[in-house]
Design a protein around this motif. Structure first.
Motif, PDB file in Angstrom:
ATOM      1  N   GLU A 139       0.816  -1.208   0.000  1.00  0.00           N
ATOM      2  CA  GLU A 139       0.000   0.000   0.000  1.00  0.00           C
ATOM      3  C   GLU A 139       0.855   1.266   0.000  1.00  0.00           C
ATOM      4  OE1 GLU A 139      -2.403  -0.316   3.440  1.00  0.00           O
ATOM      5  OE2 GLU A 139      -3.473  -2.117   2.775  1.00  0.00           O
ATOM      6  N   SER A 173      -0.379  -4.865 -13.209  1.00  0.00           N
ATOM      7  CA  SER A 173       0.384  -4.179 -12.175  1.00  0.00           C
ATOM      8  C   SER A 173       0.961  -5.168 -11.172  1.00  0.00           C
ATOM      9  CB  SER A 173      -0.494  -3.156 -11.458  1.00  0.00           C
ATOM     10  OG  SER A 173       0.204  -2.571 -10.383  1.00  0.00           O
ATOM     11  N   PRO A 176      -0.930  -3.699  -7.241  1.00  0.00           N
ATOM     12  CA  PRO A 176      -2.314  -3.246  -7.443  1.00  0.00           C
ATOM     13  C   PRO A 176      -2.906  -2.507  -6.253  1.00  0.00           C
ATOM     14  CG  PRO A 176      -2.247  -5.613  -7.050  1.00  0.00           C
ATOM     15  CD  PRO A 176      -0.825  -5.165  -7.217  1.00  0.00           C
ATOM     16  N   ARG A 179      -1.094   2.793  -2.757  1.00  0.00           N
ATOM     17  CA  ARG A 179      -1.830   4.029  -2.562  1.00  0.00           C
ATOM     18  C   ARG A 179      -0.912   5.215  -2.251  1.00  0.00           C
ATOM     19  NH1 ARG A 179      -4.518   1.239  -4.811  1.00  0.00           N
ATOM     20  NH2 ARG A 179      -6.605   0.444  -4.356  1.00  0.00           N
ATOM     21  N   GLN A 196      -1.668   4.895 -10.479  1.00  0.00           N
ATOM     22  CA  GLN A 196      -3.093   4.618 -10.539  1.00  0.00           C
ATOM     23  C   GLN A 196      -3.640   4.460  -9.126  1.00  0.00           C
ATOM     24  OE1 GLN A 196      -4.162   1.350 -13.096  1.00  0.00           O
ATOM     25  NE2 GLN A 196      -2.801   1.983 -14.744  1.00  0.00           N
ATOM     26  N   ASN A 197      -4.796   5.069  -8.883  1.00  0.00           N
ATOM     27  CA  ASN A 197      -5.513   4.919  -7.613  1.00  0.00           C
ATOM     28  C   ASN A 197      -4.694   5.352  -6.405  1.00  0.00           C
ATOM     29  OD1 ASN A 197      -7.759   3.717  -8.980  1.00  0.00           O
ATOM     30  ND2 ASN A 197      -6.601   1.803  -9.069  1.00  0.00           N
ATOM     31  N   LEU A 198      -3.785   6.298  -6.587  1.00  0.00           N
ATOM     32  CA  LEU A 198      -2.964   6.773  -5.477  1.00  0.00           C
ATOM     33  C   LEU A 198      -3.728   7.794  -4.640  1.00  0.00           C
ATOM     34  CD1 LEU A 198       0.470   7.342  -7.295  1.00  0.00           C
ATOM     35  CD2 LEU A 198      -0.188   5.400  -5.863  1.00  0.00           C
ATOM     36  N   THR A 199      -3.391   7.847  -3.365  1.00  0.00           N
ATOM     37  CA  THR A 199      -3.860   8.930  -2.499  1.00  0.00           C
ATOM     38  C   THR A 199      -2.726   9.894  -2.180  1.00  0.00           C
ATOM     39  OG1 THR A 199      -3.435   7.599  -0.510  1.00  0.00           O
ATOM     40  CG2 THR A 199      -5.649   7.504  -1.448  1.00  0.00           C
ATOM     41  N   GLN A 222      -6.249   9.377 -13.333  1.00  0.00           N
ATOM     42  CA  GLN A 222      -6.187   7.978 -12.898  1.00  0.00           C
ATOM     43  C   GLN A 222      -6.162   7.848 -11.375  1.00  0.00           C
ATOM     44  OE1 GLN A 222      -3.553   6.488 -16.776  1.00  0.00           O
ATOM     45  NE2 GLN A 222      -2.606   6.674 -14.769  1.00  0.00           N
ATOM     46  N   CYS A 223      -6.048   8.978 -10.668  1.00  0.00           N
ATOM     47  CA  CYS A 223      -5.979   8.950  -9.199  1.00  0.00           C
ATOM     48  C   CYS A 223      -7.015   9.918  -8.627  1.00  0.00           C
ATOM     49  CB  CYS A 223      -4.576   9.326  -8.723  1.00  0.00           C
ATOM     50  SG  CYS A 223      -3.243   8.315  -9.384  1.00  0.00           S
ATOM     51  N   PRO A 224      -8.298   9.632  -8.774  1.00  0.00           N
ATOM     52  CA  PRO A 224      -9.334  10.586  -8.353  1.00  0.00           C
ATOM     53  C   PRO A 224      -9.432  10.780  -6.847  1.00  0.00           C
ATOM     54  CG  PRO A 224     -10.327   8.502  -9.002  1.00  0.00           C
ATOM     55  CD  PRO A 224      -8.868   8.413  -9.373  1.00  0.00           C
ATOM     56  N   GLU A 225      -8.784   9.917  -6.046  1.00  0.00           N
ATOM     57  CA  GLU A 225      -8.847  10.041  -4.593  1.00  0.00           C
ATOM     58  C   GLU A 225      -7.559  10.623  -4.014  1.00  0.00           C
ATOM     59  OE1 GLU A 225      -9.956   6.320  -2.910  1.00  0.00           O
ATOM     60  OE2 GLU A 225     -11.914   6.279  -3.882  1.00  0.00           O
TER      61      GLU A 225
END
Length: 498
Positions: A139, A173, A176, A179, A196-199, A222-225
């Motif tokens: 993570e 990936s 996967p 974050r 991708q999908n990173l915070t 690609q990282c909306p959060e």
């Protein structure tokens, strides 16, 4: 006899109140102690208290899955006792990295992996050990080095195994669940599947090839959060986005911190113009210096013209302009003092270049009610004050800290008529308060200050108060002369310079 003594001690210890607790509760206490302690040996010490404690700790694998690696042999013992639980691994000493391969075998069980490296050789060693391994539970991956890109290796722009580990987005990936990604002074290709999908996105690679503006925008999409973005990169490359192209707009409703250093100011404005951010976002911007400087300045493009989608910028009423001696820093605040600035802008300005130092503040100051100008000791802040004062139509308070000779043009411009027959804009028509801190007033500056008060009173925009803190004045009746003009004067630590 020894066996009898040991048996009696066991009976005595077993009657202790602590041993009447359920095993699960004692394990929870040990876990709490382990999480609140910064020393690994504290857990080891707890297992030496008695056989009962050792048994409970040994049979609780979650006590051993947080590993601060200072010694690989001890780390392997912790991993063994953690059984099949997920691991939290952080390297404290770089010497342990020599045996990193012994721990890389367990990367499939690791959640956070934090590694500090000293040079490119260690970086290569770590990346080689990670090559080809899958990390489905990873993570957080922080690989941090405080060294120049060329140290210890030919060039960090050459493909290295780490880049193959953080595969392109077109391939499955290896990480996967990733974050939080912090890398310096390297980064995988900007089309990597790691983005991708990173915070948390924290990349510092000022010496490497930068992404294009469109590549960077794709990463955001690609990282909306995203919650934190920190980028220290070279100036962005083509292709660039059109401000009117809404296809590249992206909403980042959770973003609390946006920090970017290196791109040209107009490209920073381009990124912001396509972003929809919450009112709680805080900005730190450090644009690259423009190739040519002008009084109107390409620095003016740091913010987009339309800030409706950046509500944090909509109600800024206090501006601090600070000359640090090697550059200029601007901070934009809300009315409440003591809070973190909403925006911090750092400009790289050559102190020996009077042209570059004459740039106007690169900020939206039309709605500012308070303007504070802070000059480094012994430095002179040369700014196009006429441009500034014609734009700050809402300013009610001006504060100057260590102003030096900057007071000369400042007071001269503020003495001009408030109404402008040439329609060039008025000079701070709502100004009510001027403050001077750590200032030396010779006879000329004192006359300028008095003329400023008289001129603004004559034009119907009179000042209400003047605050003087640690000011050296040539005459001891300056306060009385200002008061005679109908101005409330607050003087603290005034010094007679006559």
């Amino acid at each position: 006899m020894k066996e009898a003594v040991a048996y009696l001690q066991t009976i005595r210890i077993s009657r202790c109140m602590m041993h009447r607790l359920p095993s699960e509760l004692l394990a929870h206490i040990l876990s709490y102690s382990n999480h609140t302690s910064s020393q690994i040996r504290d857990l080891i010490t707890a297992t030496h208290v008695c056989q009962t404690w050792w048994t409970i700790a040994f049979n609780c694998p979650t006590l051993w899955n947080e590993i601060l690696v200072t010694n690989v042999a001890k780390a392997k013992v912790f991993i063994e006792r953690s059984k099949n639980t997920l691991l939290d691994i952080r390297f404290e000493r770089t010497l342990a990295l020599r045996d990193f391969g012994d721990l890389a075998y367990f990367i499939g069980r690791v959640r956070p992996l934090v590694i500090n490296v000293q040079d490119g050789c260690e970086l290569l060693h770590v990346s080689i050990q990670l090559f080809g391994r899958s990390a489905p539970h990873l993570e957080k991956f922080h690989l941090l080095g405080d060294f120049a890109p060329g140290r210890g290796m030919t060039t960090l722009q050459d493909p290295i195994p780490l880049f193959h580990w953080l595969r392109p987005a077109s391939q499955p990936s290896a990480t996967p669940a990733l974050r939080s990604l912090r890398l310096r002074p390297i980064a995988p290709p900007w089309n990597s599947g790691a983005f991708q999908n990173l915070t948390v996105l924290d990349i510092a690679t000022p010496g490497m090839a930068a992404p294009s503006e469109i590549q960077l925008r794709k990463i955001f999409m690609q990282c909306p959060e995203l919650e934190e973005v920190h980028l220290d990169i070279a100036p962005l490359t083509a292709p660039f986005m059109s401000p009117e192209d809404c296809a590249w707009d992206v909403q980042l409703p959770l973003l609390s911190s946006f920090s970017i250093e290196g791109p040209m100011p107009q490209h920073i404005a381009g990124l912001l113009s396509h972003s929809v951010l919450p009112a709680t976002t805080r900005f730190k911007l450090a644009p690259a210096p423009p190739p040519q400087t002008h009084l109107d300045g390409p620095y003016e493009a740091i913010f987009p013209k339309d800030i409706t989608r950046l509500p944090a910028l909509a109600s800024l009423d206090t501006v601090h302009l600070t000359d640090t001696g090697d550059g200029t820093r601007l901070t934009l605040h809300r009315a409440l003092e003591g809070l973190e600035p909403v925006v911090t802008v750092t400009l790289e300005i050559d102190p020996s270049d009077p042209v570059s130092r004459s740039l106007p503040p690169p900020i939206i100051i039309e709605t500012a009610e308070t303007l504070v100008i802070i000059t480094a000791k012994g430095m002179e802040l040369v700014v196009d004050w006429e441009n500034v004062f014609r734009r700050t139509v809402e300013v009610r308070t001006l504060r100057f800290v260590r102003p030096g000779s900057s007071l000369d043009p400042v007071l001269a411009y503020l003495s001009h008529p408030i109404t402008d027959t040439l329609n060039l804009g008025s000079m701070c028509p709502n100004l009510k308060s001027i403050g001077l801190v750590d200032a030396f007033l010779d006879a000329r500056y004192e006359r300028f200050l008095l003329d400023c008060v008289r001129g603004r009173a004559r034009d119907g925009g009179g000042l209400k108060d003047v605050k003087l803190v640690n000011v050296v004045a040539p005459s001891d009746d300056l306060v009385d002369r200002l008061s005679a003009l109908g101005v409330s004067v607050e003087a603290v630590r005034m010094v007679d310079g006559s």
